[in-house]
Design a protein around this motif. Structure first.
Motif, PDB file in Angstrom:
ATOM      1  N   TRP A 118      21.314   4.373  12.197  1.00 36.38           N
ATOM      2  CA  TRP A 118      22.112   3.944  11.047  1.00 36.38           C
ATOM      3  C   TRP A 118      21.917   2.463  10.730  1.00 36.38           C
ATOM      4  O   TRP A 118      22.218   2.014   9.622  1.00 36.38           O
ATOM      5  CB  TRP A 118      23.597   4.244  11.283  1.00 36.38           C
ATOM      6  N   ARG A 119      21.423   1.679  11.683  1.00 30.52           N
ATOM      7  CA  ARG A 119      21.239   0.244  11.414  1.00 30.52           C
ATOM      8  C   ARG A 119      19.999  -0.022  10.566  1.00 30.52           C
ATOM      9  O   ARG A 119      19.808  -1.132  10.070  1.00 30.52           O
ATOM     10  CB  ARG A 119      21.144  -0.525  12.732  1.00 30.52           C
ATOM     11  N   HIS A 120      19.130   0.989  10.415  1.00 35.07           N
ATOM     12  CA  HIS A 120      17.941   0.835   9.592  1.00 35.07           C
ATOM     13  C   HIS A 120      18.229   1.270   8.161  1.00 35.07           C
ATOM     14  O   HIS A 120      18.900   2.272   7.930  1.00 35.07           O
ATOM     15  CB  HIS A 120      16.781   1.664  10.148  1.00 35.07           C
ATOM     16  N   SER A 121      17.717   0.512   7.220  1.00 29.84           N
ATOM     17  CA  SER A 121      17.876   0.890   5.812  1.00 29.84           C
ATOM     18  C   SER A 121      16.875   1.978   5.456  1.00 29.84           C
ATOM     19  O   SER A 121      15.856   2.164   6.124  1.00 29.84           O
ATOM     20  CB  SER A 121      17.659  -0.327   4.912  1.00 29.84           C
ATOM     21  N   LEU A 122      17.186   2.719   4.404  1.00 31.91           N
ATOM     22  CA  LEU A 122      16.308   3.782   3.924  1.00 31.91           C
ATOM     23  C   LEU A 122      15.700   3.365   2.591  1.00 31.91           C
ATOM     24  O   LEU A 122      16.405   2.845   1.710  1.00 31.91           O
ATOM     25  CB  LEU A 122      17.091   5.087   3.748  1.00 31.91           C
ATOM     26  N   LYS A 123      14.409   3.604   2.461  1.00 34.68           N
ATOM     27  CA  LYS A 123      13.711   3.256   1.235  1.00 34.68           C
ATOM     28  C   LYS A 123      13.087   4.515   0.654  1.00 34.68           C
ATOM     29  O   LYS A 123      12.030   4.968   1.112  1.00 34.68           O
ATOM     30  CB  LYS A 123      12.625   2.220   1.530  1.00 34.68           C
ATOM     31  N   PRO A 124      13.722   5.128  -0.337  1.00 39.29           N
ATOM     32  CA  PRO A 124      13.158   6.354  -0.933  1.00 39.29           C
ATOM     33  C   PRO A 124      11.776   6.093  -1.512  1.00 39.29           C
ATOM     34  O   PRO A 124      11.563   5.109  -2.229  1.00 39.29           O
ATOM     35  CB  PRO A 124      14.168   6.713  -2.031  1.00 39.29           C
ATOM     36  N   SER A 125      10.841   6.972  -1.189  1.00 38.29           N
ATOM     37  CA  SER A 125       9.470   6.809  -1.676  1.00 38.29           C
ATOM     38  C   SER A 125       9.178   7.688  -2.898  1.00 38.29           C
ATOM     39  O   SER A 125       8.167   7.479  -3.568  1.00 38.29           O
ATOM     40  CB  SER A 125       8.475   7.139  -0.559  1.00 38.29           C
ATOM     41  N   ASP A 126      10.050   8.645  -3.194  1.00 39.24           N
ATOM     42  CA  ASP A 126       9.854   9.494  -4.370  1.00 39.24           C
ATOM     43  C   ASP A 126      10.412   8.792  -5.606  1.00 39.24           C
ATOM     44  O   ASP A 126      11.484   8.188  -5.560  1.00 39.24           O
ATOM     45  CB  ASP A 126      10.552  10.839  -4.188  1.00 39.24           C
ATOM     46  N   GLU A 127       9.675   8.880  -6.690  1.00 36.11           N
ATOM     47  CA  GLU A 127      10.099   8.250  -7.934  1.00 36.11           C
ATOM     48  C   GLU A 127      10.782   9.258  -8.852  1.00 36.11           C
ATOM     49  O   GLU A 127      10.681  10.468  -8.656  1.00 36.11           O
ATOM     50  CB  GLU A 127       8.885   7.634  -8.639  1.00 36.11           C
ATOM     51  N   LEU A 128      11.429   8.699  -9.867  1.00 40.11           N
ATOM     52  CA  LEU A 128      12.151   9.550 -10.819  1.00 40.11           C
ATOM     53  C   LEU A 128      11.190  10.078 -11.884  1.00 40.11           C
ATOM     54  O   LEU A 128      11.340   9.814 -13.083  1.00 40.11           O
ATOM     55  CB  LEU A 128      13.289   8.767 -11.473  1.00 40.11           C
ATOM     56  N   LYS A 129      10.196  10.833 -11.431  1.00 39.39           N
ATOM     57  CA  LYS A 129       9.264  11.445 -12.376  1.00 39.39           C
ATOM     58  C   LYS A 129       9.890  12.709 -12.947  1.00 39.39           C
ATOM     59  O   LYS A 129      10.430  13.526 -12.208  1.00 39.39           O
ATOM     60  CB  LYS A 129       7.942  11.772 -11.690  1.00 39.39           C
ATOM     61  N   ILE A 130       9.781  12.851 -14.236  1.00 36.00           N
ATOM     62  CA  ILE A 130      10.420  13.983 -14.913  1.00 36.00           C
ATOM     63  C   ILE A 130       9.352  15.012 -15.304  1.00 36.00           C
ATOM     64  O   ILE A 130       8.399  14.695 -16.015  1.00 36.00           O
ATOM     65  CB  ILE A 130      11.187  13.520 -16.163  1.00 36.00           C
TER      66      ILE A 130
END
Length: 509
Positions: free
Chosen positions: A271-283
């Motif tokens: 939980w001490r590590h941040s999360l960086k989403p790698s998926d983009e908001l492609k439609i």
């Protein structure tokens, strides 16, 4: 003013530190982790195992049964006639037995059995001659076939318990699919919420950059004397407001991260590590078809499959209870062979003449196997309960249960139809919303350029430029939210069709 710039610097340093500590995470990784670590899913797997064991237990009675028994007995007797020896004398009779049997229940109410019995009987008189030893062996084949009650070519009648247990097991598998779909839906929503929070933080940073640019332009205008110093106060207030907005957005990012970590059930140390989403908001636009989608939902939705299983179980129960109203009529039959063999018998010289025999246990077995002395039997057994009130009540109860299942199925179909229609509406609404927000953003960007040009020419005010900047930020956030809403709508659409597991290639076995 220096304090405000220091706050901005701290915000920038904090954002960079978080980015360096962030762990890249794709949507697929998040979904798989959530499914693997979800405790409700694990509990459902235990329930499935319990149902599988219950199913195996119903099969156990169809397994063959092998039994064996042995015994030895001794009995003192008194001679009652001269054929046995001296009248009044005592003699002993010893009997040894070794029996075995094989039986098995088959479909259609058939049971067969094979018995193999063997015994040795030894008789003698005390202190006198030996009466002799007799060996007996027999083998018998017997069958029992139900002709009315318990008979039928329908599995749901002669194996009703197994049929129902199998349905319950399959139903528990569908419950697992429902649980997995729920986890996938919640995880994807949390993932896109985090993406939206990060994008909105970027918008806030862009808005702050615009405010700082306007502040620097005002300083230049004041230095050259084209702008009153009092105008700088308004831009300073705008910069301060947007710095505070960044702090709020950063907190929203952390809250969204924690929500995603909770859904994924990550260990405490992660939980001490941040999360960086790698998926983009492609439609990628989806084209729904109500009639085809509704039929897909009826075929694939776990709830619909469970209803069909419940209906089949209810029909099986009704067939079984109707069968129980019949009298019990059994056809029995048997065929077998038996043989005896005796060894030499000695008597006193003054004893009456006897039939002298020679033999052994091997002789008895051989004669039995040769079927020299076969025997057979055929019979019918009828058992009838004239009133049979219990069976009639059981049938009535089964009819009521079947009707309940029919109504539940109809009700479920309406719910599924409503969910499919709602999912399609959400898709269409959010598709339109994205296009509208894209146009709005384009207009806001052009409007800001025009307003800044007017401000450079002295035809606009700081307040108006700041206002237009806020409108641009709102348009950007609206476009982000509409795209996130569309992503969520796609997820709900596939869930409504019962295709969410396949969409993400998630196995539920």
């Amino acid at each position: 003013m220096h304090q405000r710039w220091l706050l901005g610097l701290l915000i920038l340093i904090s954002a960079q530190a978080l980015a360096q500590d962030a762990k890249p995470l794709s949507l697929t990784e998040a979904l798989k982790t959530a499914v693997e670590r979800n405790l409700d899913i694990e509990l459902q797997r235990v329930t499935i195992e319990s149902q599988r064991i219950s199913l195996d237990l119903t099969r156990a009675k169809y397994e063959p049964t092998v039994t064996a028994d042995s015994s030895i007995a001794s009995q003192d007797n008194r001679v009652e006639n001269t054929n046995q020896g001296q009248v009044g004398a005592n003699f002993n009779r010893e009997t040894k037995r070794l029996n075995s049997a094989y039986s098995k229940t088959h479909d259609f109410g058939l049971t067969y059995r094979v018995d193999f019995n063997n015994s040795v009987r030894k008789s003698g008189a005390a202190n006198e001659a030996l009466f002799g030893t007799t060996y007996t062996s027999s083998i018998n084949f017997s069958i029992e076939q139900q002709l009315l009650r318990g008979f039928g070519f329908d599995e749901s009648v002669y194996r009703k318990d197994q049929f129902v247990a199998k349905g319950n097991y399959q139903s528990s598998l569908e419950d697992l699919k429902i649980q997995v779909e729920t986890v996938l839906l919640n995880t994807e929503d949390a993932y896109w919420n985090l993406v939206a929070s990060i994008e909105e933080l970027k918008v806030a940073q862009q808005s702050l950059d615009l405010a700082k640019q306007l502040y620097e332009q005002n300083k230049v205008k004041i230095e050259v004397g084209t702008l009153a110093p009092i105008e700088l106060v308004n831009t300073e207030a705008t910069v301060a407001s947007r710095e505070n907005d960044i702090v709020t957005k950063e907190n929203s990012v952390r809250a969204a991260e924690d929500a995603l970590k909770k859904v994924m059930n990550l260990p405490v140390e992660q939980w001490r590590h941040s999360l960086k989403p790698s998926d983009e908001l492609k439609i990628i636009e989806t084209t729904p078809n109500l009639e085809a989608d509704y039929q897909k939902a009826l075929d694939a939705r776990p709830e619909s499959i469970k209803n069909r299983i419940a209906m089949d179980n209810a029909k099986a129960e009704l067939k079984f209870q109707k069968n129980q109203l019949l009298p019990e009529l059994k056809l029995t039959g048997g065929y077998g062979s038996s043989a005896n063999s005796s060894n030499d018998v000695e008597f006193p010289e003054d004893a009456p003449p006897q039939i002298i025999g020679t033999g052994s246990f091997t002789d008895a077995l051989s004669d039995t196997a040769a079927f020299d002395l076969p025997g057979w039997s055929v019979g019918l057994e009828l058992s009838w309960t004239p009133f049979n009130r219990q069976a009639k009540l059981n049938q009535t109860q089964a009819e009521v249960t079947l009707r309940q299942r029919e109504l539940e199925t109809e009700q479920s179909q309406i719910v599924i139809l409503e969910e499919v229609r709602a999912a399609i509406r959400d898709l269409e609404t959010n598709q339109k919303s994205i296009k509208a927000n894209e146009k709005t953003l384009k207009f806001r960007e052009e409007n800001l350029k025009a307003e800044e040009q007017k401000f450079q020419n002295g035809l606009s005010t700081n307040y108006r430029v700041s206002e237009v900047q806020e409108e641009l930020a709102q348009a950007r956030n609206s476009l982000i939210q509409s795209r996130v809403n569309y992503k969520k709508a796609v997820t709900k659409y596939h869930k409504a069709l019962g295709q969410l597991n396949q969409m993400h290639n998630i196995s539920v076995q």
